[in-house]
Design a protein around this motif. Sequence first.
Motif, short mmCIF file in Angstrom:
data_model
loop_
_atom_site.label_atom_id
_atom_site.label_comp_id
_atom_site.label_asym_id
_atom_site.label_seq_id
_atom_site.Cartn_x
_atom_site.Cartn_y
_atom_site.Cartn_z
N LEU A 314 0.82 -1.21 0.00
CA LEU A 314 0.00 0.00 0.00
C LEU A 314 0.85 1.26 0.00
CD1 LEU A 314 -2.72 -1.05 2.63
CD2 LEU A 314 -2.96 -0.97 0.14
N PHE A 315 2.16 1.13 0.27
CA PHE A 315 3.04 2.29 0.31
C PHE A 315 3.80 2.50 -1.00
CE2 PHE A 315 2.35 1.02 4.68
CZ PHE A 315 2.13 2.22 5.31
N GLY A 316 3.39 1.78 -2.04
CA GLY A 316 4.00 1.99 -3.35
C GLY A 316 5.46 1.60 -3.39
N SER A 317 6.29 2.50 -3.91
CA SER A 317 7.70 2.20 -4.12
C SER A 317 8.57 2.51 -2.90
CB SER A 317 8.24 2.99 -5.32
OG SER A 317 8.03 4.39 -5.12
N THR A 318 7.98 2.62 -1.73
CA THR A 318 8.72 2.85 -0.49
C THR A 318 9.79 1.78 -0.28
OG1 THR A 318 6.92 4.00 0.62
CG2 THR A 318 8.50 2.89 2.03
N GLU A 319 10.93 2.18 0.25
CA GLU A 319 11.98 1.23 0.59
C GLU A 319 11.65 0.55 1.92
OE1 GLU A 319 14.59 0.25 -1.03
OE2 GLU A 319 14.74 1.71 -2.67
N HIS A 320 11.71 -0.77 1.93
CA HIS A 320 11.43 -1.54 3.14
C HIS A 320 12.72 -2.19 3.64
CE1 HIS A 320 7.00 -1.31 2.67
NE2 HIS A 320 7.29 -1.32 1.38
N ILE A 321 13.08 -1.92 4.88
CA ILE A 321 14.26 -2.54 5.48
C ILE A 321 13.79 -3.54 6.53
CG2 ILE A 321 16.36 -2.17 6.83
CD1 ILE A 321 16.61 0.56 5.64
N LEU A 322 14.15 -4.80 6.33
CA LEU A 322 13.70 -5.87 7.22
C LEU A 322 14.77 -6.11 8.28
CD1 LEU A 322 12.22 -8.41 4.66
CD2 LEU A 322 11.18 -6.37 5.67
N ALA A 323 14.45 -5.76 9.51
CA ALA A 323 15.41 -5.87 10.61
C ALA A 323 14.94 -6.83 11.68
CB ALA A 323 15.67 -4.50 11.22
N GLY A 324 13.83 -7.52 11.46
CA GLY A 324 13.27 -8.39 12.48
C GLY A 324 13.89 -9.77 12.50
N SER A 325 13.49 -10.55 13.47
CA SER A 325 14.03 -11.89 13.66
C SER A 325 13.78 -12.76 12.44
CB SER A 325 13.38 -12.54 14.87
OG SER A 325 13.73 -13.89 14.96
N GLY A 326 14.83 -13.47 12.01
CA GLY A 326 14.71 -14.41 10.91
C GLY A 326 14.79 -13.78 9.55
N CYS A 327 14.76 -12.44 9.46
CA CYS A 327 14.83 -11.79 8.16
C CYS A 327 16.26 -11.70 7.64
CB CYS A 327 14.23 -10.38 8.25
SG CYS A 327 12.47 -10.35 8.61
N SER A 328 17.21 -11.66 8.56
CA SER A 328 18.61 -11.54 8.16
C SER A 328 19.29 -12.89 8.26
CB SER A 328 19.34 -10.53 9.06
OG SER A 328 20.72 -10.54 8.79
N ASN A 329 20.08 -13.22 7.24
CA ASN A 329 20.85 -14.46 7.28
C ASN A 329 22.32 -14.19 7.53
OD1 ASN A 329 21.57 -13.33 4.89
ND2 ASN A 329 20.81 -14.98 3.58
N SER A 330 22.60 -13.01 8.10
CA SER A 330 23.98 -12.63 8.37
C SER A 330 24.56 -13.47 9.51
CB SER A 330 24.06 -11.15 8.77
OG SER A 330 25.36 -10.83 9.21
N LEU A 331 25.74 -14.03 9.28
CA LEU A 331 26.41 -14.81 10.32
C LEU A 331 27.57 -14.03 10.94
CD1 LEU A 331 26.54 -18.31 8.61
CD2 LEU A 331 24.82 -17.38 10.14
N SER A 332 27.73 -12.79 10.53
CA SER A 332 28.83 -11.99 11.05
C SER A 332 28.50 -11.51 12.46
CB SER A 332 29.10 -10.80 10.13
OG SER A 332 30.22 -10.07 10.57
N PRO A 333 29.39 -11.74 13.43
CA PRO A 333 29.10 -11.32 14.81
C PRO A 333 29.12 -9.82 14.95
CG PRO A 333 31.35 -12.09 14.64
CD PRO A 333 30.72 -12.36 13.31
N ILE A 334 28.28 -9.32 15.82
CA ILE A 334 28.25 -7.89 16.11
C ILE A 334 29.40 -7.53 17.05
CG2 ILE A 334 26.87 -6.03 17.09
CD1 ILE A 334 25.96 -7.22 14.37
N LEU A 335 29.67 -8.38 18.02
CA LEU A 335 30.74 -8.13 18.97
C LEU A 335 32.04 -8.73 18.42
CD1 LEU A 335 28.77 -8.99 22.23
CD2 LEU A 335 29.15 -6.73 21.22
N LYS A 336 32.59 -8.07 17.43
CA LYS A 336 33.74 -8.61 16.71
C LYS A 336 34.99 -8.74 17.60
CE LYS A 336 32.84 -7.43 11.85
NZ LYS A 336 31.71 -8.30 11.84
#
Length: 825
Positions: A314-336
């Motif tokens: 409904l928001f047309g061409s708005t950019e959507h950033i998915l930051a919720g659980s399970g949306c990211s498959n990043s395995l890089s640790p935050i606490l490097k």
Amino acid sequence: MRDPREASATSRFDSLLFLLCDAHSGELLQIFGTGMDTGETSPCVLLFFDSKRFVFNAGEGLQRFCQENKIKLSKAWNGGIVDHVLLTRVCSETAGGLAGALLTLAGDVGLTLNIWGPSDLQCLITAMSTYLPNASFFYTHAFGKDGKLLPEHAKDPNIAVLLEDDLVKISAVLLVPFSDKQGEGSSKKFRPGDVAVVYVCELPEVRGKFDPVKAAALGLRPGRKYALLQSGTSVLSDDGTTEILPESVMEPSSPGPKVILVDCPTMFHIPSLLTANGLKGLYTSDGAASVACIVHMSPAIVVNDSKYQDWMRLFGSTEHILAGSGCSNSLSPILKSSAKILSKLNFACPYVFPVPGYGYESSKNQQILLQQQNNLSVTIAKNLLKFRLLPLSGLGMDGSSVPEAFDGKVHTEELIECVPEILPLTEKLKEFWKAYGSKDLVEEPWFDKGADSRSLSSSSLTKEIPDTLKAIGRKEVELIFLGTGSSQPSTYRNVSAIYVHLFANGGMLLDCGEGTYGQLLRRYRVFRTDSVVAGLRLIWISHIHADHHGGLSRILSVRRQLLSKSGNVEPLLVVGPKLLKRVLEAYDMVEDLGVEFLDCSQTTLEASDIAAGGQPKGFVSSIVSGSQEGRSGLMQWVQRGYHLRNGLDEAGRSKLQDTLQALGLSSLVSVPVIHCPHAFGVVLEAQNKADTSKAGWKLAYSGDTRPCKAFIEASYGATVFIHEATFEDGMSEEAVSKMHSSTHEAIQAGALARAYRTILTHFSQRYSKVPVFDDSYNDRTCVAFDLMSIDLVDLPLLPSLIPVLKLLFKDDQAEEQAVPEAVAQ
């Protein structure tokens, strides 16, 4: 697949998000992911302006993430820079790091903070007020209760304008869960944690550019009148004959960028989102974007729902950033930084440090990917990903700051190159460890004492392995150090928590500082952590300081939600100082914790004597070393039975005995120690399965304390003696004034207790990587690190780690002497 009603409980949000204003790059949105590797907490969003900043959510890990990225909360938030904290829900998931942040900020002069949240925010503040020293610098504002907007914001019953100035307008739309099975919706009386909110942030109109060609054509020369026209003021032409309006020389203004932060935590919140009239004015019918960006904090199980995706369109061409659980498959640790250290420790001894850095494993079942459509612009959140808001010409994504993926092998190769002598030493260590597993427990296998790498001080204590260890097998009891630092989370060490893993019998926690749940996820990964948390039978808390219990509500909340899908939530027993009961009761009003409480004083030897029909004899716990003076002469901590002035808690003591029986333990004794009022150490003894007439293994944990005679006596003959060693030996005055122990005092306490092994923990943040190794260490001593895992069978080998650790951190000790001291509680 989990019941969708539990999504808010078991969802593990992936990111800490920052909306920033950069003087050189304009307003922007940037992803700072505290939970991208584990997702243990909700996202946090900061909206930055030069003179004002807004924080959305403060989940667990906020302080540690800031430490990792060299952001000092006490300075970055000082002087009124941060004015408002806004919560998307009032619960431990969104506010688990708030108390720790407020403790850090409490000493800032002139700071005034406003905390906003849906529903009854006061419950949360009541819970924190027990251990917050200064609550006068922040004010709370609840803008919704029972799923309805409060009268002062009721001009439009569908959307509340919370804040509006020349920088931004922030509005809120409430979301309440709806269950057909319950047959009730928004009329239901909700707990504070049930009500979620969508925040709409609108930046002011962006003025069009000034056109000097048009101005010149209207008879104006460059000068002050140009500035007046740009400010919106009409002027006369230079000949004074014609009024020139701003719109005559300015390009048309553009609407300011809008950003929406959506927290739709469960499938049962989706109907409320779809019918939210307060958002309908932002929908578009021609496909154009009326909103610059939408940050979805909703978990993947929600985002993957077809109705939710229809709402996104409904928001047309708005950019959507998915930051919720399970949306990211990043395995890089935050606490490097921590992951780098852990990779090296894992290389040195994988038996004790089994996690080879963070982020090496991922559960495919946890990765619920969004079914993207051609007409839906979606970006999966990555750490430090930017979305530029202003200037409008630069609107869009910017991945220039996204860090490279973490590779632990790179750091181990770097270690071998920089410290080549580490390789033969670690190989020898691994050979000993491997050979040890195939031999009978007869005597301790030591390194060649003539080798330069083995320079531990000699000891007259016997080297014979105690019978209590011979009676147990591998994978019967394991100690996992989840946090080994003091005061507040740091780059390399989280705050106090020890998981006692009793395998088939479940497990228990000794203290539970902020971030304990995240540390469990790093150690056990997602689904093994579910099993660990669901299998907890007991949590013991030493004292009321936040670095020892700040993660308790999060653990309890997750456990209850994991068990609730079976409909059988057995209350978990929490044993702690009496003030903790008030904290838990207040948190339980926010979200159901499923807990039973027992005062530590009910578990002392004195309480047992009274239960057996004896009389209170009084209890004196004194400092061991007579040369050490307390704050006013020789410190003596006297507690005489006033703890039990209300009598014995027979039901609680009975619950404890049943719990100990289930854990395979014969006793738990809390010992008053020398730190703050109602501070305790604990001694655990296990049942001897092989011979019930003999004692089993014995574990002693000091909590925070000065050297304490009573604790040493209660710990006599301990199999493993865990003692705080906050300060190095040269800081005895600091140790006395802050009621902590030095390295030498902790090791001496273990020797006096005739403990088989002494493990040092609770190190000052002054020693961020490793404490100072000195002559105090003997061949029964070891240093604890975060995520260190010790099977009790391996205790004989533990001191053999010292020479490896000395070599591993030989260049760090001198460097850490210059680190300023954190305030130890």
